[in-house]
Design an enzyme around this catalytic site. Sequence first.
Site, short mmCIF file in Angstrom:
data_model
loop_
_atom_site.label_atom_id
_atom_site.label_comp_id
_atom_site.label_asym_id
_atom_site.label_seq_id
_atom_site.Cartn_x
_atom_site.Cartn_y
_atom_site.Cartn_z
N CYS A 107 0.86 -1.19 0.00
CA CYS A 107 0.00 0.00 0.00
C CYS A 107 0.90 1.24 0.00
CB CYS A 107 -0.90 -0.01 1.25
SG CYS A 107 -1.96 1.43 1.38
N CYS B 137 -5.16 6.24 -4.31
CA CYS B 137 -4.47 4.95 -4.18
C CYS B 137 -3.03 5.15 -4.62
CB CYS B 137 -5.18 3.92 -5.06
SG CYS B 137 -4.35 2.32 -5.09
#
Length: 257
Positions: free
Chosen positions: A73, A197
């Site tokens: 991530c 993101c």
Amino acid sequence: MELTFHKYQGTGNDFVMIDDRTEAVDLRNLDLVRKLCDRKFGIGADGLIVIRNHADFDFEMIYFNADGSQSMCGNGARCAVAFSSYLGMINGKTRFLAIDGPHEAVLTGDQVELLMGDVKEISPKANDFFVNTGSPHHIRFVDKAKEYPVFEEGKAIRNDIDYAPGGTNVNFVESVSPDEIFVRTYERGVEDETLSCGTGVTAAALVYGNKQQKSHIKINTPGGKLSVKFNSNPDGTFSKIWLIGPAEQVFSGKINL
Ligand SMILES: N[C@H](CCC[C@H](N)C(=O)O)C(=O)O
């Protein structure tokens, strides 16, 4: 059991952060992960990040999507750098471990510059593209991203048989200028659109920069502004990929489990 947590956000991608250097959290307890991330019955977040000590690195970050699945991530890693600085574990520069391997990062004020892993290739996918930037990303260029049916189209691509069984994240990209894009993302493991993101905008920037012959791309997302700079190598690979943007502690608290 009472658990202390800190809530961070990186351009609207939000995370529950836990200082687990005592290794008290049972990482196999995915019901706990889902509860902590639940926006009605828990704290609420796109993901959970557990920080632990590591013999060879300043720290290790263990990332869980809200559904309990694991991946790399980018925004979470940027928040983990800010959190580890807040905990006094690092001082400005760091080398830490994530699921996709070692990362370096530099913290300047609220801006985190994160060195992403090298990218081997950009794969064509019908009229779109696929890139793995530590997590898998389908990239589709669209005209009016703000009006695009991101949830419906993103969910369909995420569940496409071509991506079975793991699935993919899906990014819809609109060109703003030769070195600037606007990106909306449907995230695997959140199973919804997120406000940004990190690995997704990195993937989008590599595809766009490669097309535009640019190596520094500005990215606008619904959650805020990021930028990506990178080297394109003669063999078609990409390296020295830096994801740059803010990371902020929003609040902290305790939760009874
Ligand atoms: N949902 C992604 C992981 C989180 C990616 C995103 N939050 C980021 O900042 O990179 C996946 O399952 O591959």
